[in-house]
Enzyme design. Structure first.
Site, PDB file in Angstrom:
ATOM      1  CE  LYS A 295      -3.665  -2.221   2.534  1.00 41.03           C
ATOM      2  NZ  LYS A 295      -3.149  -3.439   2.267  1.00 41.03           N
TER       3      LYS A 295
ATOM      4  CG  HIS B  84      -4.331   2.769   1.936  1.00 35.49           C
ATOM      5  ND1 HIS B  84      -5.131   1.732   1.754  1.00 35.49           N
ATOM      6  CD2 HIS B  84      -3.552   3.162   0.834  1.00 35.49           C
ATOM      7  CE1 HIS B  84      -4.837   1.358   0.688  1.00 35.49           C
ATOM      8  NE2 HIS B  84      -3.729   1.843   0.126  1.00 35.49           N
TER       9      HIS B  84
ATOM     10  CB  SER C 112      -6.240   7.059  -5.428  1.00 37.40           C
ATOM     11  OG  SER C 112      -5.468   8.184  -5.334  1.00 37.40           O
TER      12      SER C 112
END
Length: 135
Positions: A43, A71, A112
Site C-alpha cells: 500500500k 493505508h 487512486s
C-alpha cells in the site's frame, strides 16, 4: 523495513506544479519526496505537506510499505513524525504499488494512482489521481 528513496522526484514536483516559481520551503525540502519499500507489492499514500498552517507553500510526498495493514497505518506513522518537526500532513490519495527494481518497474493500481512515482520510472502516464493533471 527496507526503504527505497527516489531522490530525483523533487525536481519533477517543483518543476511541474503551476505557480511554483519560488524554491520549496527548506523545511519541506528536507523531507524525502518518495519513500517506498525496496521491492514487492504494498500500500502507498500520497500526501500534501506544509509547514504549520501555511497551505499555500506545499510539497507532495509518497510513502509506501508492506509493513502496513491499512493505508491509515502509513499515514499515522508519517503524520506523527512530521508533526514533531512542525510539518502538517494531509492525505490526498493512495492505492497499491508493485515495485520491481530489478526491471526498473513500478506498477501503480487501485482507484487512486500517484503520477509522481510513475513518472520517475518512465511508465505510461494514464494516472487517475487529481494531481496527475498538474504533473
Amino acid at each position: 523495513m527496507a526503504v527505497h528513496t527516489v531522490a530525483s522526484c523533487q525536481a519533477v514536483v517543483t518543476e511541474t506544479m503551476p505557480g511554483k516559481t519560488a524554491p520549496v520551503n527548506p523545511k519541506l525540502a528536507q523531507v524525502p519526496t518518495v519513500q517506498i519499500d525496496a521491492s514487492g507489492t504494498f500500500k502507498y499514500i500520497l500526501c500534501k505537506i506544509y509547514e504549520g498552517n501555511n497551505t499555500s507553500d506545499y510539497k507532495y510526498i509518497v510513502r509506501g510499505t508492506a509493513d502496513a495493514n491499512f493505508h491509515a497505518d502509513i499515514y499515522d506513522y508519517l503524520d506523527a513524525n512530521l508533526e514533531a518537526e512542525g510539518i502538517s500532513c494531509e492525505c490526498v490519495g493512495g492505492g497499491k504499488i508493485t515495485h520491481d527494481p530489478e526491471n526498473k518497474s513500478i506498477t501503480i493500481f487501485g482507484k487512486s494512482q500517484c503520477p509522481l512515482v510513475k513518472r520517475n520510472w518512465h511508465q505510461d502516464e494514464g494516472a487517475s489521481h487529481p494531481v496527475a493533471g498538474r504533473t
